[in-house]
Design an enzyme around this catalytic site. Structure first.
Site, mmCIF file in Angstrom:
data_model
loop_
_atom_site.group_PDB
_atom_site.id
_atom_site.type_symbol
_atom_site.label_atom_id
_atom_site.label_comp_id
_atom_site.label_asym_id
_atom_site.label_seq_id
_atom_site.Cartn_x
_atom_site.Cartn_y
_atom_site.Cartn_z
ATOM 1 N N GLY A 77 38.946 46.240 39.510
ATOM 2 C CA GLY A 77 39.666 46.681 40.696
ATOM 3 C C GLY A 77 39.207 48.082 41.045
ATOM 4 C CE1 TYR A 148 34.549 46.656 36.005
ATOM 5 C CE2 TYR A 148 33.580 48.773 36.624
ATOM 6 C CZ TYR A 148 33.723 47.408 36.835
ATOM 7 O OH TYR A 148 33.048 46.798 37.860
HETATM 8 P P1 NAD Z 1 36.484 40.697 42.338
HETATM 9 O O1 NAD Z 1 37.599 41.191 41.507
HETATM 10 O O2 NAD Z 1 36.739 40.423 43.772
HETATM 11 O O3 NAD Z 1 35.826 39.404 41.685
HETATM 12 C C1 NAD Z 1 35.822 39.157 40.302
HETATM 13 C C2 NAD Z 1 36.326 37.751 40.098
HETATM 14 O O4 NAD Z 1 36.298 37.443 38.688
HETATM 15 C C3 NAD Z 1 37.775 37.565 40.570
HETATM 16 O O5 NAD Z 1 37.865 36.555 41.554
HETATM 17 C C4 NAD Z 1 38.521 37.167 39.299
HETATM 18 O O6 NAD Z 1 39.538 36.207 39.502
HETATM 19 C C5 NAD Z 1 37.405 36.593 38.449
HETATM 20 N N1 NAD Z 1 37.799 36.590 37.048
HETATM 21 C C6 NAD Z 1 38.456 37.566 36.364
HETATM 22 N N2 NAD Z 1 38.731 37.144 35.125
HETATM 23 C C7 NAD Z 1 38.242 35.881 35.013
HETATM 24 C C8 NAD Z 1 38.239 34.918 33.966
HETATM 25 N N3 NAD Z 1 38.829 35.176 32.790
HETATM 26 N N4 NAD Z 1 37.661 33.714 34.183
HETATM 27 C C9 NAD Z 1 37.103 33.439 35.384
HETATM 28 N N5 NAD Z 1 37.071 34.314 36.428
HETATM 29 C C10 NAD Z 1 37.640 35.521 36.234
HETATM 30 O O7 NAD Z 1 35.306 41.783 42.180
HETATM 31 P P2 NAD Z 1 33.935 41.943 42.988
HETATM 32 O O8 NAD Z 1 34.013 43.202 43.732
HETATM 33 O O9 NAD Z 1 33.588 40.691 43.679
HETATM 34 O O10 NAD Z 1 32.932 42.186 41.762
HETATM 35 C C11 NAD Z 1 32.054 41.193 41.255
HETATM 36 C C12 NAD Z 1 31.286 41.768 40.073
HETATM 37 O O11 NAD Z 1 30.558 42.938 40.485
HETATM 38 C C13 NAD Z 1 32.181 42.200 38.911
HETATM 39 O O12 NAD Z 1 31.538 41.910 37.703
HETATM 40 C C14 NAD Z 1 32.285 43.691 39.099
HETATM 41 O O13 NAD Z 1 32.556 44.339 37.883
HETATM 42 C C15 NAD Z 1 30.908 44.024 39.654
HETATM 43 N N6 NAD Z 1 30.917 45.279 40.435
HETATM 44 C C16 NAD Z 1 31.511 45.319 41.656
HETATM 45 C C17 NAD Z 1 31.487 46.503 42.371
HETATM 46 C C18 NAD Z 1 32.096 46.609 43.742
HETATM 47 O O14 NAD Z 1 31.951 47.668 44.352
HETATM 48 N N7 NAD Z 1 32.754 45.592 44.264
HETATM 49 C C19 NAD Z 1 30.890 47.661 41.831
HETATM 50 C C20 NAD Z 1 30.321 47.573 40.581
HETATM 51 C C21 NAD Z 1 30.309 46.373 39.883
#
Ligand code: NAD
Length: 343
Positions: A77, A148
């Site tokens: 988040g 994280y």
């Molecule tokens: P998001 O929270 O919208 O998506 C992550 C998804 O993973 C969620 O839908 C959640 O329900 C799912 N999830 C969590 N626990 C789970 C489990 N136990 N089993 C199955 N699914 C599970 O986040 P996002 O922004 O789409 O990020 C996607 C990836 O990119 C993540 O790994 C995040 O750490 C990485 N990331 C995102 C950003 C960003 O700016 N959005 C920045 C750096 C890294």
């Protein structure tokens, strides 16, 4: 040639949902897996399974018959969430990452892209607002700010060792603040562009003129629009590059500037009330030298363009919540993706 079968984990989340749509348009067969279905639009996946990837048996099920994995599932988040849930995040994400990678190996997956984060970079390199942009090698000596980031760093290492020890074609991308329509915009997990868009939209629709900003608002970041993120991920998995790679914009702005740009898009003037709140590191930017060298490409969508598409979608969401009609008939994201695919 047989259609490549890909798995997108976290396909119910922000980036995963967009990625499924993008990969479908590129002609892949796609399985999406998540704890939940996408919140704001139906998935385009050929198959969507609700599975908890902390569990080993579910990871084996998710990766069966798959050629390539895009591993996006994570408990995550914005700063508010990440800085208040260290134990849960570390526990869940270690299980998800470890089990998904090993299950992929046992099921004969050929390529595996892991989504890491700028949160791996050490706190000591991000103590000023006007800091040097972060190069990939700056991640060591390691000192991420939050649990994280520690998990991301450990899983990066695991992907590297799976390549070295097993010959698995792993790829590692470090995202820097990806934003866009169809992302979480309320509830506590939203990130700065979405949270500020919501606050500005609320002010506009209720005749307010003040919004709250965590800290003094002088903390700096760069923000990358979702379409660029999708293009970059796809280029990376098709490349032969095994080391971690930044994927972000390299234009640094303060949170106060972000508020001003969004208020300008909304067509209102807002004053900022600075309140105590989690701010994360003081300054952060992406050094895109290696990205340019490896992929021959860098993100193209301007911050203003990306924020306009994002703000318009969030204002519509807020309108709907307040019982007001939406402004646009079609989703901003449909427009965005059709522009992207036309290139
Ligand atoms: P998001 O929270 O919208 O998506 C992550 C998804 O993973 C969620 O839908 C959640 O329900 C799912 N999830 C969590 N626990 C789970 C489990 N136990 N089993 C199955 N699914 C599970 O986040 P996002 O922004 O789409 O990020 C996607 C990836 O990119 C993540 O790994 C995040 O750490 C990485 N990331 C995102 C950003 C960003 O700016 N959005 C920045 C750096 C890294």
């Amino acid at each position: 040639m047989a259609q490549t079968r890909v798995l997108v984990t976290g396909a119910g989340g922000f980036i995963g949902h967009h990625l499924v749509t993008y990969l479908k348009r590129l002609g892949y067969w796609v399985r999406g897996v998540d704890l939940k279905y996408p919140e704001y639009a139906p998935t385009d996946a050929d198959e969507f399974e609700i599975l908890d990837l902390r569990r080993w048996d579910n990871c084996l099920q998710a990766t069966r018959g798959i050629d390539e994995v895009f591993a996006l599932a994570a408990d995550m988040g914005g700063m508010g969430y990440i800085s208040a849930n260290h134990a849960t995040i570390l526990h869940s994400n270690i299980l998800i990452s470890t089990h998904t990678l090993e299950a992929a190996r046992l099921n004969g997956v050929q390529r595996y892209l892991y989504t890491s984060s700028a949160c791996v970079y050490p706190e000591y390199r991000q103590t000023e607002t006007d800091i040097a942009a972060l190069k990939e090698d700056d991640a060591y000596p390691a000192q991420p700010q939050d649990a994280y980031g520690w998990e991301k760093l450990v899983t990066e290492r695991m992907c590297t060792h799976y390549y070295e020890d097993y010959g698995m074609e792993t790829r590692i991308v470090r995202f820097h603040n990806i934003f866009g329509p169809l992302g979480t915009w309320t509830g506590g997990r939203e990130k700065a562009p979405a949270a500020i868009s919501r606050k500005v939209a609320m002010a506009k629709l209720t005749g307010g003129s003040e919004i709250e900003v965590w800290g003094d608002g002088e903390q700096t970041r760069s923000f990358c629009y979702i379409d660029d993120c999708l293009v970059g991920i796809h280029k990376l998995i098709r490349s032969d590059y095994h080391e971690p790679l930044n994927l972000g914009q390299d234009r640094m702005v303060t949170i106060n500037e972000l508020v001003d740009i969004i208020a300008d898009i909304a067509g209102i003037e807002v004053s900022k009330r600075h309140i105590p709140g989690p701010q994360g590191v003081r300054g952060r930017n992406s050094d895109n030298t290696r990205l340019r060298e490896v992929l021959g490409w860098v993100p193209e969508v301007s911050l203003e363009d990306g924020l306009r598409r994002t703000y318009n979608w969030i204002e519509d969401e807020v309108r709907e919540k307040m019982g007001m009609p939406r402004k646009s008939a079609s989703l901003a994201t449909e427009v965005a993706h059709s522009e992207l695919m036309a290139k």
